[in-house]
Write an enzyme that holds these catalytic residues in place. Structure first.
Site, mmCIF file in Angstrom:
data_model
loop_
_atom_site.group_PDB
_atom_site.id
_atom_site.type_symbol
_atom_site.label_atom_id
_atom_site.label_comp_id
_atom_site.label_asym_id
_atom_site.label_seq_id
_atom_site.Cartn_x
_atom_site.Cartn_y
_atom_site.Cartn_z
ATOM 1 N N THR A 30 -14.522 -30.757 -33.070
ATOM 2 C CA THR A 30 -13.702 -31.428 -34.076
ATOM 3 C C THR A 30 -14.221 -31.096 -35.472
ATOM 4 O OG1 THR A 30 -13.090 -33.163 -32.539
ATOM 5 C CG2 THR A 30 -12.941 -33.717 -34.880
ATOM 6 N N GLU A 31 -15.540 -31.031 -35.590
ATOM 7 C CA GLU A 31 -16.162 -30.717 -36.885
ATOM 8 C C GLU A 31 -15.675 -29.361 -37.422
ATOM 9 O OE1 GLU A 31 -20.261 -30.357 -36.062
ATOM 10 O OE2 GLU A 31 -20.812 -29.991 -38.152
ATOM 11 N N GLY A 44 -13.055 -27.728 -36.328
ATOM 12 C CA GLY A 44 -11.599 -27.804 -36.443
ATOM 13 C C GLY A 44 -11.172 -28.244 -37.844
ATOM 14 N N LYS A 49 -11.043 -14.057 -31.686
ATOM 15 C CA LYS A 49 -12.486 -14.102 -31.915
ATOM 16 C C LYS A 49 -13.152 -14.952 -30.830
ATOM 17 C CE LYS A 49 -15.544 -16.461 -33.865
ATOM 18 N NZ LYS A 49 -16.660 -16.358 -32.910
ATOM 19 N N GLY A 88 -12.429 -25.717 -30.091
ATOM 20 C CA GLY A 88 -13.851 -25.901 -30.378
ATOM 21 C C GLY A 88 -14.101 -27.330 -30.793
ATOM 22 N N CYS A 126 -14.279 -30.054 -22.301
ATOM 23 C CA CYS A 126 -13.765 -30.928 -23.370
ATOM 24 C C CYS A 126 -13.141 -32.191 -22.813
ATOM 25 C CB CYS A 126 -12.769 -30.161 -24.212
ATOM 26 S SG CYS A 126 -11.498 -29.386 -23.219
ATOM 27 N N GLU A 159 -7.421 -27.467 -30.405
ATOM 28 C CA GLU A 159 -7.851 -28.137 -29.163
ATOM 29 C C GLU A 159 -9.302 -28.508 -29.376
ATOM 30 O OE1 GLU A 159 -6.057 -28.963 -26.732
ATOM 31 O OE2 GLU A 159 -4.358 -27.595 -26.667
ATOM 32 N N GLU A 197 -19.208 -37.132 -28.480
ATOM 33 C CA GLU A 197 -19.123 -36.104 -27.448
ATOM 34 C C GLU A 197 -20.485 -35.421 -27.334
ATOM 35 O OE1 GLU A 197 -16.968 -32.413 -28.212
ATOM 36 O OE2 GLU A 197 -16.051 -32.679 -26.248
HETATM 37 P P1 NAD Z 1 -17.610 -24.698 -32.112
HETATM 38 O O1 NAD Z 1 -16.613 -25.480 -32.850
HETATM 39 O O2 NAD Z 1 -18.980 -24.646 -32.628
HETATM 40 O O3 NAD Z 1 -17.150 -23.176 -31.960
HETATM 41 C C1 NAD Z 1 -15.898 -22.815 -31.419
HETATM 42 C C2 NAD Z 1 -15.487 -21.484 -31.997
HETATM 43 O O4 NAD Z 1 -15.345 -21.635 -33.406
HETATM 44 C C3 NAD Z 1 -16.493 -20.356 -31.795
HETATM 45 O O5 NAD Z 1 -15.786 -19.145 -31.568
HETATM 46 C C4 NAD Z 1 -17.192 -20.280 -33.136
HETATM 47 O O6 NAD Z 1 -17.708 -19.011 -33.443
HETATM 48 C C5 NAD Z 1 -16.063 -20.624 -34.089
HETATM 49 N N1 NAD Z 1 -16.489 -21.154 -35.384
HETATM 50 C C6 NAD Z 1 -17.642 -21.769 -35.716
HETATM 51 N N2 NAD Z 1 -17.660 -22.072 -37.037
HETATM 52 C C7 NAD Z 1 -16.493 -21.633 -37.548
HETATM 53 C C8 NAD Z 1 -15.891 -21.683 -38.834
HETATM 54 N N3 NAD Z 1 -16.536 -22.217 -39.878
HETATM 55 N N4 NAD Z 1 -14.665 -21.169 -39.004
HETATM 56 C C9 NAD Z 1 -13.990 -20.642 -37.961
HETATM 57 N N5 NAD Z 1 -14.506 -20.551 -36.722
HETATM 58 C C10 NAD Z 1 -15.735 -21.061 -36.511
HETATM 59 O O7 NAD Z 1 -17.535 -25.281 -30.656
HETATM 60 P P2 NAD Z 1 -18.388 -24.832 -29.412
HETATM 61 O O8 NAD Z 1 -19.712 -25.457 -29.551
HETATM 62 O O9 NAD Z 1 -18.284 -23.365 -29.208
HETATM 63 O O10 NAD Z 1 -17.554 -25.508 -28.223
HETATM 64 C C11 NAD Z 1 -17.719 -26.809 -27.889
HETATM 65 C C12 NAD Z 1 -16.625 -27.683 -28.450
HETATM 66 O O11 NAD Z 1 -15.347 -27.184 -28.094
HETATM 67 C C13 NAD Z 1 -16.654 -29.083 -27.895
HETATM 68 O O12 NAD Z 1 -16.498 -30.018 -28.938
HETATM 69 C C14 NAD Z 1 -15.469 -29.136 -26.956
HETATM 70 O O13 NAD Z 1 -14.933 -30.400 -26.744
HETATM 71 C C15 NAD Z 1 -14.520 -28.220 -27.597
HETATM 72 N N6 NAD Z 1 -13.569 -27.695 -26.621
HETATM 73 C C16 NAD Z 1 -12.298 -28.185 -26.617
HETATM 74 C C17 NAD Z 1 -11.386 -27.746 -25.691
HETATM 75 C C18 NAD Z 1 -9.990 -28.278 -25.677
HETATM 76 O O14 NAD Z 1 -9.130 -27.654 -25.071
HETATM 77 N N7 NAD Z 1 -9.714 -29.388 -26.312
HETATM 78 C C19 NAD Z 1 -11.751 -26.771 -24.765
HETATM 79 C C20 NAD Z 1 -13.050 -26.275 -24.784
HETATM 80 C C21 NAD Z 1 -13.948 -26.755 -25.728
#
Ligand code: NAD
Length: 500
Positions: free
Chosen positions: A250-251, A253, A195, A248, A304, A270, A401
């Site tokens: 932490t929240e 996650g 996804k 994505g 990230c 991650e 962050e």
């Molecule tokens: P996000 O957590 O909002 O979304 C990430 C993904 O999760 C998207 O595909 C989104 O559609 C999906 N998602 C959202 N709500 C969901 C739920 N309830 N259940 C399942 N999936 C859901 O994050 P973002 O704003 O897209 O990305 C930014 C964040 O990602 C930052 O905190 C960044 O640090 C982190 N990030 C981490 C890494 C790493 O390797 N550690 C790499 C890139 C980004």
């Protein structure tokens, strides 16, 4: 200069792809959402609509999981040899490489990032990642084990694919993050439902076409576009998914972990970071300033592992901060498809509002702000990079962050290693860190004490497929890249044969 789909550099292939109807890849075929719903895909450099993609819900996710399940349980995928899996991955790497210009343009259009970096970093590192994992299927082995129970035994372990994996990726490196997940999972022999982030689905969909062209059997890779709270949540909770891999915030996650509990699927995460960068007084300021600017501001700070907490020895603090600021002020902020752009827009209006509110809160709280002025661009989600001085460790801008081009530059007085480590570790995260000094003893001592998944010495991050990447503490569970990622996609089985 024209922007969006009127940009003169855009190739016919990209225009033709963007204008196509965008459904899901399920069981080797493209199909619309059962509900007929679509999602708007925006150009962050203009704020205008680029195209629409199908918006998946629980029903569509279920269809995709069934296809992945069938491909894993009864399809030809499980019977093909490891060498054949490796060849398919290599073929996909060649196809991504052959379409590098097209994929880079598409990524730039969808995410806003400079096309030069999309090509040199996102696309080419994806090719390298696929090639790295193409070598692994033939090297996944168990071991024979001497057991001590009475009698004569032949005992051994095997490493087997975990099954159907759900993979949820963010918008900052849309193609790269998809490949980081797909490549080791395919090397291990899993089947996948991917996804992509709702903001940036386009390169994943084009990748889906290349996956079919490479010859992966139907159902091995399925792609469902959609919102996180609907499609993402359904995938994380699905009872027939054996493992979910999430990148994505932490929240979110934490929500994924809760959703996975139902069938106790395996989870790897991650997540976010607030990575420290520690600069000692012996660092060569002229030499390191460009690398430090990249550590904080590359990809408009939407990284990230970005180094966003600088701790600089007071003897060089002012000079170093001036050099980093001068470096980043030299970067042309502009539309991603313009060849001279060094910094593109943020991904969305919401992200721009988030970034500017952090900077304003810090200013109100007494921080001195270099840069950070509202962008003059009339369209798109542009911001100018900000360096914040006079911050305090308790400020939200230092602790949380931001995911934008905002750097907190702080100074330290003495080189006492334990105290510096405590400052660097004063965060709930633990993704990355870097240490800048010519004194290797100091660097190694500090590297040992820092609680983060990646530590760079005279470099902030090294994007090599062989180096494990992931977080301590609230930056995640598990490691992607390297041999470690294969452990995320395999189960170990022990077999004991009584020979008596
Ligand atoms: P996000 O957590 O909002 O979304 C990430 C993904 O999760 C998207 O595909 C989104 O559609 C999906 N998602 C959202 N709500 C969901 C739920 N309830 N259940 C399942 N999936 C859901 O994050 P973002 O704003 O897209 O990305 C930014 C964040 O990602 C930052 O905190 C960044 O640090 C982190 N990030 C981490 C890494 C790493 O390797 N550690 C790499 C890139 C980004």
């Amino acid at each position: 200069m024209q922007r969006g789909l009127a940009h003169p550099s855009l190739s016919h292939a990209v225009l033709e792809f963007v204008r196509r109807r965008h459904g899901f890849l399920i069981g080797g075929k493209w199909s619309d959402a059962e509900s007929g719903s679509t999602l708007d895909v925006e150009d962050p450099g203009t704020g205008e609509l680029l195209t629409r993609v199908a918006a998946g819900d629980a029903f569509d996710v279920d269809r995709a999981v069934r296809a992945a399940r069938a491909a894993f349980d009864t399809g030809p995928w499980r019977r093909i040899t490891p060498a054949e899996r490796g060849k398919l991955l290599w073929k996909l790497a060649d196809l991504v490489n052959d379409h590098a210009d097209e994929l880079a343009q598409l990524e730039s259009l969808d995410n806003g990032k400079p096309v030069v970096f999309a090509r040199a970093v996102d696309v080419l590192s994806s090719v390298e990642m696929l090639r790295y994992y193409a070598g692994w299927p033939t090297k996944l082995t168990g071991e024979t084990i001497d057991v001590s129970v009475p009698g004569e035994w032949h005992a051994y372990s095997t490493r087997e694919p975990i099954g159907v994996v759900g993979q949820i990726v963010p918008w900052n490196y849309p193609l790269g993050m998809a490949i980081w997940k797909i490549a080791p999972a395919l090397a291990a022999g899993c089947t996948i439902v991917l996804k992509p982030a709702e903001q940036t689905p386009l390169t994943a969909l084009r990748l889906g076409e290349l996956i079919l062209e490479a010859g992966f059997p139907p159902g091995v890779v399925n792609i469902v576009t959609g919102e996180g709270e609907t499609a993402g949540a359904a995938l994380a909770a699905h009872p027939h998914v054996d493992k979910v891999a999430f990148t994505g915030s932490t929240e979110v996650g934490k929500l994924v972990v809760k959703a996975a509990l139902g069938n106790m699927k395996r989870v790897s995460l991650e997540l976010g970071g607030k990575s420290p960068v520690i600069v000692f007084p012996d660092a060569d300021i002229q030499k390191v300033a460009p690398a430090l600017a990249r550590a904080a501001f590359f990809n408009t700070g939407q990284v990230c592992s970005a180094g966003t907490r600088f701790y600089v020895h007071e003897h060089i603090y002012d000079e170093l901060v001036d050099h980093v600021y001068a470096e980043v002020r030299g970067w042309k902020i502009g539309y991603g498809l313009d060849a001279d752009t060094k910094m593109g827009p943020l991904i969305s209006a919401a992200q721009r509002a988030r970034v500017t509110s952090y900077v304003e809160a810090a200013r109100d709280d007494g921080a001195t702000v270099l840069g950070g002025a509202p962008s003059e661009a009339k369209q798109g989600y542009f911001v100018t990079p900000a360096i914040l001085k006079n911050t305090r460790p308790t400020m939200s801008v230092v602790r949380e962050e931001i995911f934008g081009p905002v750097l907190c530059a702080m100074s330290f007085r003495d080189n006492e290693i334990d105290r510096l480590a405590a400052v660097a570790n004063d965060t709930s995260y633990g993704l990355a860190a870097s240490i800048w000094t010519r004194d290797l003893s100091v660097a190694h001592k500090l590297a040992r004490r820092i609680r983060a998944g990646s530590v760079g010495v005279n470099v902030h991050s090294v994007p090599d497929p062989a180096l494990p990447f992931g977080g301590f503490r609230q930056s995640g569970w598990g490691r992607e890249r390297g041999r470690e990622a294969l452990e995320l996609y395999t189960e170990v089985k022990s077999v004991a044969v009584n020979l008596d």
